[in-house]
Design an enzyme around this catalytic site. Structure first.
Site, PDB file in Angstrom:
ATOM      1  CE  LYS A  84      -1.292   1.327   3.837  1.00  0.00           C
ATOM      2  NZ  LYS A  84      -1.515   1.480   5.212  1.00  0.00           N
ATOM      3  CB  THR A  85       3.592   2.370   2.409  1.00  0.00           C
ATOM      4  OG1 THR A  85       3.102   2.122   3.389  1.00  0.00           O
ATOM      5  CG2 THR A  85       4.265   3.723   2.225  1.00  0.00           C
ATOM      6  CG  ASP A 109      -2.147   5.671   4.621  1.00  0.00           C
ATOM      7  OD1 ASP A 109      -2.533   4.689   4.031  1.00  0.00           O
ATOM      8  OD2 ASP A 109      -1.051   5.421   5.136  1.00  0.00           O
ATOM      9  CD  GLN A 133      -4.492  -3.859   7.819  1.00  0.00           C
ATOM     10  OE1 GLN A 133      -3.634  -3.439   8.602  1.00  0.00           O
ATOM     11  NE2 GLN A 133      -4.451  -3.886   6.868  1.00  0.00           N
ATOM     12  NE  ARG A 153       0.458  -5.509  10.930  1.00  0.00           N
ATOM     13  CZ  ARG A 153       0.185  -5.207   9.644  1.00  0.00           C
ATOM     14  NH1 ARG A 153       1.245  -3.969   9.510  1.00  0.00           N
ATOM     15  NH2 ARG A 153      -0.926  -5.263   9.283  1.00  0.00           N
TER      16      ARG A 153
END
Length: 809
Positions: A51-52, A235, A274, A665
């Site tokens: 995503k980033t 974001d 999320q 994670r």
DNA sequence: TGTCGAGTTAAGTCT
DNA sequence: TAACTCGACA
């Protein structure tokens, strides 16, 4: 870096260079997101789906294809961490300065807006930001002043109420009053607002609300920013609250008949799975509202996961399946199954911590993992203490994020209060904090008198001092005179000099010098000077603080910004991070800017950054990060899911999403751990394993705990999900006390056990351990346990239904 | 008025 | 358990 000559045509040119180096290595969905045409779009980005990378590449793409200049971009994130990372990646990717872009958190950008237009916003140039602690003490002060019954209206609840109202965009007059209690709360809300306004301070909610109102009510200003920001990127869109969404709409364009009329393009990136901030007003519903109201034509799902191995991903997918409120999305990976997810059960939280520490030693020594690639995640900050002490004793460096933050430590708050008073003498919250700290003979009585005087005169405490007579008045005036001296001296001094002088004159250093454990605090105060020093260097204060509009090479734009389609009738506000006064052109002083920094970035970068240390943080704080190895501790009913969230479905689903975040994670190895007993809030509690463990696919898991020894504590999952016994030989090594703690043989609990008669304080006799004193009794019936201290064997927890105890006296 | 000790109470995630 | 409040005493 890509060569400038790849730039494809001039402004507004069609992005045709599909073979640009920028797009190399992206999958089809990512590429589609990066090269989206103008217009609004929603990207559903699963965890670990890059995503980033998509966000930053999108920005680079827009610039490279000449669709926008840096000043026309706004990118909003939630955390400072995310904003920093985006900035860092962009500066690595782009051959020019990224400072002209508005990249930051919602609150950071609001602050920037309000600084630049503080007159229009009705705020003093030096307005200060209250953090949660400051807000609470401000409310307490208010309640005391108006004699509010703090039983009926606990100050903490009032702060929640106020923050909640602001998140909904409501001023006191907008709050529907249904009952007398609400009426009272609204009155206090109004009084609180007046107090903040008088003192020139704003809380977090006010930053948002005030800048929203500024945009809403000032058409010219709104038009300017709408013109200016051609591309808005958001974001973690699933975490926006009502007000933040409304704020975005103001910037995006005019809203007519429920539809957005807009010339700009909004790209919302989010993942409904999320969403973990409903507790502070986040509305997942903003995603569907956005699609409807912005008439979104392009929706892209990123489901390819590049982070985790199959077993980890299968676990995440299976878990989140249990939620009903989803947009629907399934992560996939090409990386193969990888190692199984390891599940561990420990008798106590201490054993859990020892086990984690032992495992980390192995990982580093035998498997070659670096410590900074290992993370320990937990549901609540209180859980970190036990693990910290075990890590400390084992000599393993670690770093704790969040928790007690640097700028929230008492000594730092005191120092900051002095600095704020230098900046703004009318900041009563800061005045109250330090008027008698270190003690200088100004007692509660004197302060009360001063407060009454100030209230009667309708002025700040600082200004009321001269009106107080007697010995108290003299002392108060002495304090104010001291502050005046500091304020004068601060003129023309560097930030470092100002702080050093303040620490000396205020007496803080002397005070902590005489205190028993003051040495740490003095160290922290010195660290504050360092923080200020590096802040000044990083922000480049003292040089040309106003960044000029730039072209793609970083050189100042010589031609008019009008060629970029910007409205030139208003100043182009390419400002340094902390803003400049648009009306006067004044920049913030280094001290002011540093105070803003301290309030907005609670200093998550305290500990020795750069050291190879194990990372510890709450699951919330871990969002957006990834590690080779992840431990999730305390997976117990009541803790995770947290008991306060278990009563309603929404709360439970949010906890599950939180667990989903935690699982995703991990790149290579994931450990799940729960403990049968745990010291919580000073009491030992006995919890069942978390239901979330049961919701994971059996095929992806491997139990590494030995079962047994705990009769009635048998985890409920034992029935159906095969507790394979200790697959690892070293079990005994890291749980030396294990076999002893519950030394009694496992026998089915007898039904006739309840009337045991064991009570705290009694002396009892045990066939094996001898005489002992009962320290505590927990639970009832078959589940009753007693904590008994045996002089020769130490304190033990015994199940009363099993242990053979006789009362001695 | 300041200090110290006992008693009380809350306890969760964050900008 | 830890932070905070309150009352007794110097």
């Amino acid at each position: 870096m890509f060569p400038i000559d790849l730039l494809d045509g001039a402004h507004g040119g069609t992005p045709s260079s599909q073979n640009s180096p920028l797009l190399q290595g992206l999958n089809d969905e990512q590429r589609a997101a990066v090269t989206l045409p103008q217009g609004h779009a929603l990207v559903l980005a699963g965890a670990g789906s890059g995503k980033t990378r998509v966000l930053t590449t999108r920005i680079a793409w827009l610039l490279q294809t000449g669709q926008v200049s840096p000043g026309g971009i706004m990118a909003v994130t939630f955390t400072n961490k995310a904003a920093k990372e985006m900035t860092a990646r962009l500066s690595a990717m782009l051959p020019y300065n990224v400072r002209g872009m508005w990249i930051g958190t919602f609150h950071g950008l609001c602050n920037r807006l309000l600084r630049a237009h503080h007159v229009a916003a009705g705020l003093p140039a030096t307005f200060q930001i209250l953090d949660t602690q400051d807000q609470l003490s401000a409310v307490k002060r208010l309640c005391k002043q108006y004699g509010v019954d703090d039983e009926r209206f606990p100050p903490k609840q009032l702060t929640w109420f106020i923050a909640g109202c602001k998140e909904e965009g409501m001023r006191p007059q907008d709050v529907p009053v249904a009952d007398p209690d609400t009426k009272k709360k609204v009155e206090l809300y109004a009084l609180y607002e007046a107090q903040c306004q008088r003192e020139g301070v704003v809380d977090f909610g006010e930053l948002m609300l005030r800048s929203f109102e500024l945009l809403r009510d000032d058409a010219a200003l709104r038009a300017h920013y709408q013109q200016r920001f051609r591309f808005l990127l958001v974001d973690e869109f699933q975490d926006t609250n009502k007000l933040q969404y409304a704020w975005l709409k103001q910037l995006a364009g005019e809203f007519v008949n429920g539809k957005m009329q807009s010339t700009s393009s909004v790209l919302a990136v989010g993942d409904d799975d999320q969403s973990i901030y409903a507790f502070r007003g986040a509305r997942v519903g903003n995603m569907s509202d956005f699609v409807r109201e912005f008439d979104v034509q392009h929706q892209i799902k990123l489901e390819q996961n590049y982070r985790s191995y199959g077993n980890i991903l299968d676990s995440a997918n299976a878990l989140i399946e249990h939620n009903s409120q989803r947009l629907g999305k399934n992560l996939r990976t090409d990386q193969g199954a990888g190692e199984p997810v390891r599940v561990m059960e420990s008798p106590t939280d201490l054993d859990e911590a020892s086990w984690i520490v032992g495992e980390i030693k192995d990982l580093v020594r035998n498997d070659g993992y670096s410590r900074q690639e290992i993370a320990i995640l937990y549901r609540s900050n209180a859980q970190s203490r036990v693990i910290e002490s075990k890590l400390f004793n084992a000599g393993i460096p670690y770093r704790v994020y969040g928790g007690q933050r640097f700028f929230e430590r008492a000594e730092i708050k005191h120092a900051l209060a002095y600095l704020r008073l230098i900046e703004n003498p009318h900041d009563d919250t800061s005045f109250m904090r330090v008027v008698n700290f270190p003690a200088r003979g100004i007692g509660a009585r004197s302060v009360e008198t001063l407060q009454e005087t100030a209230r009667a005169a309708g002025c700040s405490l600082n200004d009321a001092v001269t009106a107080v007579g007697g010995a108290a008045g003299t002392k108060l005036q002495g304090f104010v005179a001291k502050m005046d001296v500091l304020r004068e001296e601060a003129e023309g001094k560097t930030l470092r000099q100002t702080i050093e002088r303040m620490l000396e004159v205020s007496g803080l250093i002397d005070h902590y010098g005489t205190e028993k454990e003051g040495q740490d605090r003095i160290e922290n105060l010195k660290e504050l000077i360092n923080a200020a020093e590096s802040f000044v260097t990083q922000e480049g204060f003292g040089k040309d603080a106003v960044a000029l509009p730039m072209d793609e090479t970083g050189a100042p734009l010589t031609q008019s910004p009008a060629s970029q389609g910007l409205d030139t009738s208003l100043p182009v506000l390419d400002l340094p991070l902390n803003g400049t006064d648009a009306e006067t052109g004044e920049t913030l002083s280094p001290l002011q800017a540093f105070l803003v920094h301290a309030a907005l970035e609670a200093g998550d970068n305290q500990a020795q950054a750069g050291q190879d240390a194990v990372q510890m943080m709450t699951v919330h704080a871990s969002k957006g990060l990834e590690f080779d190895v992840v431990f999730i501790g305390g997976l117990e009913e009541g803790l995770f899911p947290h008991e306060n969230a278990m009563s309603d479905r929404g709360g439970l689903e949010e906890e599950r999403r939180l667990m989903y975040v935690a699982i995703t994670r991990a790149r290579k190895r994931l450990y799940l751990s729960h403990s049968q007993s745990r010291m919580l809030h000073g009491r030992t509690t006995f919890n069942l394993p978390s239901r979330f463990i049961d919701e994971l696919p059996e095929s992806a898991l491997k139990w590494i705990s030995a079962r047994g020894g705990f009769g009635s504590f048998a985890p409920k999952s034992a029935a159906g999900s095969g507790w394979q016994s200790g697959a690892r030989g070293q079990f005994g090594a890291y749980s030396p006390k294990g076999p002893e703690v519950f030394a009694n043989p496992v026998v089915p609990a007898q039904k006739a056990a309840p009337a045991h008669g064991i009570a705290k304080g009694l002396t009892v006799f045990h066939t094996k351990f001898g005489e002992g004193k009962v320290l505590a009794v927990e639970g009832a019936g078959d589940d009753a346990r007693a904590h008994i201290n045996f002089p020769r064997h130490g304190a033990k927890w015994l199940a009363l239904a099993i242990a053979k105890l006789t009362i001695v006296d």
